[in-house]
Scaffold this motif. Structure first.
Motif, short mmCIF file in Angstrom:
data_model
loop_
_atom_site.label_atom_id
_atom_site.label_comp_id
_atom_site.label_asym_id
_atom_site.label_seq_id
_atom_site.Cartn_x
_atom_site.Cartn_y
_atom_site.Cartn_z
N THR A 1 -5.05 -12.00 21.85
CA THR A 1 -4.45 -13.28 22.20
C THR A 1 -5.45 -14.13 22.97
O THR A 1 -5.92 -13.74 24.03
CB THR A 1 -3.19 -13.06 23.07
OG1 THR A 1 -2.24 -12.30 22.34
CG2 THR A 1 -2.58 -14.38 23.50
N ASN B 1 -2.82 -18.78 21.81
CA ASN B 1 -2.29 -17.75 22.70
C ASN B 1 -1.14 -16.99 22.06
O ASN B 1 -0.13 -16.70 22.68
CB ASN B 1 -1.86 -18.35 24.05
CG ASN B 1 -3.07 -18.85 24.83
OD1 ASN B 1 -4.03 -18.13 25.02
ND2 ASN B 1 -3.01 -20.10 25.26
N LYS C 1 1.22 -14.28 20.73
CA LYS C 1 1.62 -12.97 21.21
C LYS C 1 2.61 -12.37 20.21
O LYS C 1 3.75 -12.79 20.13
CB LYS C 1 2.26 -13.07 22.59
CG LYS C 1 1.30 -13.56 23.67
CD LYS C 1 1.97 -13.65 25.03
CE LYS C 1 0.99 -14.13 26.09
NZ LYS C 1 1.62 -14.24 27.44
N SER D 1 -4.24 -8.63 25.09
CA SER D 1 -4.80 -9.69 25.92
C SER D 1 -6.32 -9.52 26.01
O SER D 1 -6.87 -8.42 25.83
CB SER D 1 -4.21 -9.63 27.33
OG SER D 1 -4.66 -8.47 28.01
#
Length: 247
Positions: free
Chosen positions: A187, A193, A195, A201
């Motif tokens: 991400t 971003n 998810k 992450s």
């Protein structure tokens, strides 16, 4: 003090790596394509407690910029210990039926030719410190859900560069190690971003990579996967698949 130079270090996985290694006592040098982005990253790293991080401007699409970066690092970072080649561009994400020659050339220049020029230019410096080189890359086997020609071709070339350099470094008894790491779907701001199941992450990926960097083992010529490539994804995930590996 161990010194690391991370390309594209102003965001994504590169920035997370700079933060993780800096907090472990590494001297951190990052690159960015613009001075402003580099300085923003330096302020953020300093706020995170990293001591004396520095940034240089580097555009892998411009051979003269690469030459200037090599000269700067040779002069100001003589004890360079680790080069992490993470900067790259995704290309148009077009398939082989519609990919333009201009996009193919640009993507190859940045991800392969530019990265190779930088790596070759820093080899003498890395050899003096028994250094290491890590290419952040991807597997390039056929994947029906994500099959962009330019990006995958450039990374395939980069993977071959790693393998051949590893062999040639050993043949010439040069004390430099090179290997590749595939972080898996991550991400970042460049994929909105996103998810989804299977995504990780940047901080998670950087933590896993730092463990490999600090494990004290030789990984010469290896292709290491942290998280595997997604080959079976939902219809929602497919819409974001083109951004999985943008950093």
């Amino acid at each position: 003090m161990k010194t690391v130079f991370i390309t594209g270090g102003d965001k994504g996985i590169s920035f997370a790596l700079a933060q993780a290694l800096g907090q472990q006592g590494w001297q951190v040098i990052i690159s960015s394509r613009t001075t402003a982005h580099g300085q923003n990253a330096i302020r953020a790293l300093t706020s995170a407690g990293i001591e004396n991080p520095t940034a240089i401007t580097l555009d892998l699409n411009e051979p003269t910029s690469i030459t200037a970066a090599i000269e700067t690092l040779t002069k100001h970072a003589p004890n360079l210990t680790l080069l992490i080649n993470n900067a790259g561009i995704p290309g148009s994400q077009a398939d082989s039926l519609t990919e333009s020659m201009d996009d193919l050339r640009t993507t190859m220049q940045v991800n392969f030719f530019g990265t190779t020029q930088l790596t070759q230019g820093l080899l003498p410096q890395l050899a003096k410190s028994n250094g290491r080189i890590i290419n952040v890359t991807i597997p390039t086997a056929p994947n029906p859900h994500w099959n962009p020609l330019a990006y995958k071709a450039s990374k395939a070339a980069q993977n071959v560069m790693m393998q051949t350099l590893a062999l040639d470094l050993n043949k010439q008894h040069l004390p430099v190690e090179i290997f590749s790491i595939h972080p898996g779907p991550t991400t970042t701001d460049l994929n909105g971003n996103t998810k989804l199941p299977g995504f990780h992450s940047s901080a998670n990926v950087a933590n896993q990579m730092s463990k490999i960097i600090n494990d004290g083992q030789s990984h010469q010529g290896q292709f290491i996967e942290i998280y595997p490539e997604l080959t079976g994804v939902s219809s929602v995930a497919k819409g974001f698949f083109a951004g999985l590996f943008k950093r």
